[in-house]
Design a protein around this motif. Sequence first.
Motif, PDB file in Angstrom:
ATOM      1  N   VAL A  57       0.930  -1.096   0.047  1.00  0.00           N
ATOM      2  CA  VAL A  57      -0.001   0.100  -0.164  1.00  0.00           C
ATOM      3  C   VAL A  57       0.733   1.292   0.159  1.00  0.00           C
ATOM      4  CG1 VAL A  57      -1.730   1.089   1.433  1.00  0.00           C
ATOM      5  CG2 VAL A  57      -1.932  -1.360   1.158  1.00  0.00           C
ATOM      6  N   LEU A  58       2.132   1.256   0.366  1.00  0.00           N
ATOM      7  CA  LEU A  58       3.095   2.256   0.612  1.00  0.00           C
ATOM      8  C   LEU A  58       4.299   1.933   0.121  1.00  0.00           C
ATOM      9  CD1 LEU A  58       3.096   5.204   2.009  1.00  0.00           C
ATOM     10  CD2 LEU A  58       3.977   3.944   3.984  1.00  0.00           C
ATOM     11  N   SER A  59       4.929   2.954  -0.527  1.00  0.00           N
ATOM     12  CA  SER A  59       6.374   2.785  -1.096  1.00  0.00           C
ATOM     13  C   SER A  59       7.357   3.399   0.066  1.00  0.00           C
ATOM     14  CB  SER A  59       6.294   3.621  -2.271  1.00  0.00           C
ATOM     15  OG  SER A  59       7.599   3.598  -2.798  1.00  0.00           O
ATOM     16  N   PHE A  60       8.565   2.709  -0.002  1.00  0.00           N
ATOM     17  CA  PHE A  60       9.657   3.044   0.721  1.00  0.00           C
ATOM     18  C   PHE A  60      10.707   3.320   0.121  1.00  0.00           C
ATOM     19  CE2 PHE A  60       9.201   1.047   5.494  1.00  0.00           C
ATOM     20  CZ  PHE A  60       7.990   2.058   5.687  1.00  0.00           C
ATOM     21  N   PRO A  61      11.587   4.360   0.737  1.00  0.00           N
ATOM     22  CA  PRO A  61      12.840   4.538   0.148  1.00  0.00           C
ATOM     23  C   PRO A  61      13.786   3.422   0.211  1.00  0.00           C
ATOM     24  CG  PRO A  61      12.615   5.993   1.987  1.00  0.00           C
ATOM     25  CD  PRO A  61      11.322   5.265   1.694  1.00  0.00           C
ATOM     26  N   ALA A  62      14.896   3.131  -0.634  1.00  0.00           N
ATOM     27  CA  ALA A  62      15.670   2.010  -0.617  1.00  0.00           C
ATOM     28  C   ALA A  62      16.294   1.980   0.959  1.00  0.00           C
ATOM     29  CB  ALA A  62      16.823   2.304  -1.447  1.00  0.00           C
ATOM     30  N   ARG A  63      16.886   3.102   1.511  1.00  0.00           N
ATOM     31  CA  ARG A  63      17.220   3.019   2.828  1.00  0.00           C
ATOM     32  C   ARG A  63      16.392   2.130   3.679  1.00  0.00           C
ATOM     33  NH1 ARG A  63      17.081   5.491   7.494  1.00  0.00           N
ATOM     34  NH2 ARG A  63      18.780   5.612   8.907  1.00  0.00           N
ATOM     35  N   GLU A  64      15.127   2.638   3.902  1.00  0.00           N
ATOM     36  CA  GLU A  64      14.207   2.342   4.670  1.00  0.00           C
ATOM     37  C   GLU A  64      13.883   0.587   4.578  1.00  0.00           C
ATOM     38  OE1 GLU A  64      13.046   3.736   7.456  1.00  0.00           O
ATOM     39  OE2 GLU A  64      14.779   5.132   6.942  1.00  0.00           O
ATOM     40  N   ARG A  65      13.781   0.381   3.308  1.00  0.00           N
ATOM     41  CA  ARG A  65      13.423  -1.120   2.677  1.00  0.00           C
ATOM     42  C   ARG A  65      14.696  -2.022   3.403  1.00  0.00           C
ATOM     43  NH1 ARG A  65      12.732   1.059  -2.536  1.00  0.00           N
ATOM     44  NH2 ARG A  65      14.389  -0.175  -3.222  1.00  0.00           N
ATOM     45  N   ASP A  66      16.126  -1.353   3.309  1.00  0.00           N
ATOM     46  CA  ASP A  66      17.171  -2.241   3.483  1.00  0.00           C
ATOM     47  C   ASP A  66      17.174  -2.253   4.943  1.00  0.00           C
ATOM     48  OD1 ASP A  66      17.706  -2.408   1.096  1.00  0.00           O
ATOM     49  OD2 ASP A  66      19.143  -0.873   0.854  1.00  0.00           O
ATOM     50  N   LEU A  67      16.959  -1.235   5.666  1.00  0.00           N
ATOM     51  CA  LEU A  67      16.809  -1.417   7.330  1.00  0.00           C
ATOM     52  C   LEU A  67      15.838  -2.521   7.666  1.00  0.00           C
ATOM     53  CD1 LEU A  67      17.340   2.401   8.402  1.00  0.00           C
ATOM     54  CD2 LEU A  67      18.722   0.577   8.683  1.00  0.00           C
ATOM     55  N   LEU A  68      14.858  -2.524   7.106  1.00  0.00           N
ATOM     56  CA  LEU A  68      13.643  -3.383   7.326  1.00  0.00           C
ATOM     57  C   LEU A  68      14.304  -4.767   6.942  1.00  0.00           C
ATOM     58  CD1 LEU A  68      10.861  -3.699   8.378  1.00  0.00           C
ATOM     59  CD2 LEU A  68      10.026  -3.426   6.100  1.00  0.00           C
ATOM     60  N   ALA A  69      14.733  -4.975   5.945  1.00  0.00           N
ATOM     61  CA  ALA A  69      15.364  -6.307   5.499  1.00  0.00           C
ATOM     62  C   ALA A  69      16.657  -6.696   6.614  1.00  0.00           C
ATOM     63  CB  ALA A  69      15.711  -6.287   4.069  1.00  0.00           C
ATOM     64  N   HIS A  70      17.178  -5.981   6.809  1.00  0.00           N
ATOM     65  CA  HIS A  70      18.562  -6.220   7.897  1.00  0.00           C
ATOM     66  C   HIS A  70      17.978  -6.445   9.207  1.00  0.00           C
ATOM     67  CE1 HIS A  70      22.429  -6.297   9.141  1.00  0.00           C
ATOM     68  NE2 HIS A  70      22.048  -5.217  10.212  1.00  0.00           N
ATOM     69  N   ALA A  71      16.643  -5.760   9.705  1.00  0.00           N
ATOM     70  CA  ALA A  71      15.962  -6.181  10.866  1.00  0.00           C
ATOM     71  C   ALA A  71      15.515  -7.582  10.978  1.00  0.00           C
ATOM     72  CB  ALA A  71      15.004  -4.967  11.347  1.00  0.00           C
ATOM     73  N   LEU A  72      14.990  -7.998   9.726  1.00  0.00           N
ATOM     74  CA  LEU A  72      14.363  -9.417   9.592  1.00  0.00           C
ATOM     75  C   LEU A  72      15.362 -10.369   9.665  1.00  0.00           C
ATOM     76  CD1 LEU A  72      11.923 -11.534   9.330  1.00  0.00           C
ATOM     77  CD2 LEU A  72      12.011 -10.927   6.750  1.00  0.00           C
ATOM     78  N   ASN A  73      16.217 -10.091   8.985  1.00  0.00           N
ATOM     79  CA  ASN A  73      17.645 -11.108   8.617  1.00  0.00           C
ATOM     80  C   ASN A  73      18.359 -11.047   9.797  1.00  0.00           C
ATOM     81  OD1 ASN A  73      16.819 -11.320   5.944  1.00  0.00           O
ATOM     82  ND2 ASN A  73      18.395 -10.037   5.154  1.00  0.00           N
TER      83      ASN A  73
END
Length: 105
Positions: A57-73
């Motif tokens: 529903v919402l777009s995120f900038p690359a930095r926020e997407r990467d932080l989210l991916a890093h948090a999960l990983n």
Amino acid sequence: MTRAELWAAAGDEDEQRQGFRLAFEAAPLTLEQIWIRYFGIGGESGLIEVDAYVYGVLSFPARERDLLAHALNETLNTLGVNGRRASYSRALRPRPDESGRATDQ
């Protein structure tokens, strides 16, 4: 860098989102647990915005997407969970060009 450039996708945002969602749905975690880690490492969006991003529903900038991916990983690694991991918007290590020198992409 302008605000618009920050929000522009570096890489394929939909592909990254789908990979995150698949890894998240296979994990024994709640989105709130991931959000807490994301926020703790510098993520700027609230839980509702993260939920909206994950479900397209919402777009995120690359930095926020990467932080989210890093948090999960990072959480999966800490728990010793094997399996799928979330991808980043670009390679973490520069790819060598034809001459063997590292490039950003």
